[in-house]
Design a protein around this motif. Structure first.
Motif, PDB file in Angstrom:
ATOM      1  N   PHE A   3     -29.090 -76.802 -72.301  1.00 58.07           N
ATOM      2  CA  PHE A   3     -29.303 -77.852 -71.306  1.00 58.07           C
ATOM      3  C   PHE A   3     -29.446 -79.216 -71.958  1.00 58.07           C
ATOM      4  CE2 PHE A   3     -33.579 -76.935 -72.628  1.00 58.07           C
ATOM      5  CZ  PHE A   3     -34.321 -78.090 -72.417  1.00 58.07           C
ATOM      6  N   ALA A  97     -26.531 -76.959 -68.014  1.00 54.85           N
ATOM      7  CA  ALA A  97     -27.547 -77.433 -67.076  1.00 54.85           C
ATOM      8  C   ALA A  97     -28.031 -78.802 -67.512  1.00 54.85           C
ATOM      9  CB  ALA A  97     -28.723 -76.452 -67.008  1.00 54.85           C
ATOM     10  N   LEU A 117     -35.446 -73.837 -65.653  1.00 51.38           N
ATOM     11  CA  LEU A 117     -34.232 -73.215 -66.174  1.00 51.38           C
ATOM     12  C   LEU A 117     -34.104 -71.776 -65.682  1.00 51.38           C
ATOM     13  CD1 LEU A 117     -34.254 -74.583 -69.829  1.00 51.38           C
ATOM     14  CD2 LEU A 117     -32.862 -75.368 -67.901  1.00 51.38           C
ATOM     15  N   LEU A 120     -32.614 -71.598 -62.199  1.00 45.89           N
ATOM     16  CA  LEU A 120     -31.175 -71.856 -62.097  1.00 45.89           C
ATOM     17  C   LEU A 120     -30.344 -70.583 -62.219  1.00 45.89           C
ATOM     18  CD1 LEU A 120     -30.601 -75.183 -64.070  1.00 45.89           C
ATOM     19  CD2 LEU A 120     -30.854 -74.832 -61.606  1.00 45.89           C
ATOM     20  N   GLU A 124     -28.318 -73.427 -57.611  1.00 49.11           N
ATOM     21  CA  GLU A 124     -27.621 -74.528 -58.276  1.00 49.11           C
ATOM     22  C   GLU A 124     -28.570 -75.640 -58.682  1.00 49.11           C
ATOM     23  OE1 GLU A 124     -25.331 -71.899 -56.557  1.00 49.11           O
ATOM     24  OE2 GLU A 124     -26.184 -73.327 -55.100  1.00 49.11           O
ATOM     25  N   ARG A 164     -27.356 -77.180 -62.256  1.00 45.05           N
ATOM     26  CA  ARG A 164     -26.133 -76.847 -62.968  1.00 45.05           C
ATOM     27  C   ARG A 164     -25.308 -78.133 -63.010  1.00 45.05           C
ATOM     28  NH1 ARG A 164     -25.439 -71.814 -64.399  1.00 45.05           N
ATOM     29  NH2 ARG A 164     -26.867 -70.239 -63.538  1.00 45.05           N
ATOM     30  N   TYR A 165     -24.910 -78.515 -64.202  1.00 41.69           N
ATOM     31  CA  TYR A 165     -24.342 -79.854 -64.401  1.00 41.69           C
ATOM     32  C   TYR A 165     -23.149 -80.131 -63.495  1.00 41.69           C
ATOM     33  CZ  TYR A 165     -21.979 -83.758 -66.682  1.00 41.69           C
ATOM     34  OH  TYR A 165     -21.345 -84.950 -66.930  1.00 41.69           O
TER      35      TYR A 165
END
Length: 383
Positions: A3, A97, A117, A120, A124, A164-165
């Motif tokens: 992340f 992330a 974390l 996730l 999302e 989530r990126y």
């Protein structure tokens, strides 16, 4: 989970009062933004992007000096612009992330990050939240109560918020121009993304008003723990023309014998720091059986221990070294030793002590067979 993190620190914080924006003001002797930056990096955020205003470039460079893996970018006039700037800075190497955090919430911990974390895995997005416990009132422009809404199902959202990126980037791309989201989770919610709640924490308070800073000072003590470590090292004398002690070469008719440069002062101090953070001893990190450390300068060992403190979100408070020997005489070199240690450790001189004593000609030091050193280090880390 791999992340990255974005700290939003571009605001001016007028409601907090004072001439300096609140993210650069001191809490317990440390800039507000540095508290969370150190914790996020210690938890593994790579990279960490800090979004600032262009007017704050000089102060930000000073605050974050020495933090490897941190990138400073310039934000916009609104928070949404700054978040987008932070996300854009990650596009070249998109993380799995990303955590978005307000600089004005200094007391984030590794436990908060781990919870986010973990959430996730099933959603999302995720954010820490506290249930609303106070009775809510809605008023009109005249501040006369017109409604008492129910509290069921209402939560107080905090940061950092985890995403989530790619999901967050896509959601921001679809956000309507001209609208301002109240938080980043709202952007994901708008496009149907699932946002999970993790346990909130009163310690994650946001510094908004002048009265928040005295409370933060009080909470800083509860958010940190002071640890003490001790170290002991000894080396025998052998042939040579000088000895290394506390990073200083001292002319002498003998040398200290060891696998590295045999600086007993630095070895004891390294062990003290490692002991304070529960990281074993110098032999665990630099085994004497490893040929790469033969003749190595002990500065390397000490700086490694200091870096481990930083990775835990901690800081060194003070050190005290005692050298035990009949010869060489330490007093003529004590000032230089203190200055050298202060520079290596990044401490003010008055937080570095070097002392010397003899064993009144008793034992191996009294007989001139060798030299010993004892050290104590005090370290502050997140609780």
């Amino acid at each position: 989970m791999q992340f990255a993190a974005v700290i939003v620190a571009a605001g001016v914080g007028r409601r907090a009062g004072g001439e300096t924006p609140k993210q650069w003001r001191q809490v317990a002797g440390k800039p507000v933004a540095l508290w969370s930056a150190e914790t996020l990096m210690a938890a593994g955020a790579r990279p960490l992007v800090v979004v600032i205003s262009k007017e704050d470039a000089a102060i930000a460079a000073e605050v974050f000096v020495g933090l490897e893996g941190l990138e400073i970018v310039i934000g916009g006039t609104e928070r949404i612009d700054s978040v987008r700037a932070g996300l854009d800075a990650l596009r070249a190497h998109p993380p799995e992330a990303v955590l978005i955090h307000d600089a004005a919430r200094p007391f984030v911990t590794s436990a908060h990050i781990a919870d986010l974390l973990g959430a996730l895995e099933q959603a999302e997005g995720a954010l820490p939240a506290l249930p609303v416990s106070d009775t809510l009132k809605r008023t009109g422009p005249d501040r006369i109560v017109i409604e008492t809404p129910g509290r069921d199902g209402l939560w107080r959202a905090q940061t950092p918020q985890a995403f989530r990126y790619t999901a967050l980037v896509d959601a921001y791309a679809r956000w309507p121009a001209g609208e301002t989201p109240t938080d980043d989770a709202a952007v994901l919610e708008r496009v149907g993304g699932r946002v999970a709640l993790t346990p909130g924490d009163p310690m994650l308070m946001k510094l908004t008003y002048p009265e928040d800073f005295p409370m933060a000072e009080a909470l800083a003590g509860a958010a940190r723990v002071v640890r003490v470590g001790q170290g002991l090292d000894a080396h025998r004398f052998g042939e040579g023309t000088s000895v290394w002690l506390c990073g200083i070469a001292i002319p002498h008719d003998q040398s200290l014998i060891g696998h590295s440069d045999a600086d007993a002062g630095l070895h004891a101090l390294t062990d003290a720091i490692l002991g304070a953070i529960g990281e074993g001893d110098i032999g665990d990190h630099f085994p004497p059986t490893d040929p790469q450390w033969r003749g190595a300068a002990s500065d390397l060992f000490l700086l490694h221990a200091v870096e481990l403190v930083k990775r835990k979100g901690g800081r060194l408070l003070n050190v005290d070294v005692t050298l035990v020997c009949e010869r060489p005489k330490i007093k003529p070199h004590r000032a230089a030793m203190r200055e050298r240690l202060a520079k290596l450790l990044g401490l003010p001189l008055d937080r570095v002590s070097v002392k010397a004593t003899t064993m009144e000609e008793m034992g191996f030091t009294g007989r001139g067979e060798g030299l010993a050193a004892q050290a104590i280090a005090t370290v502050e880390t997140p609780a």
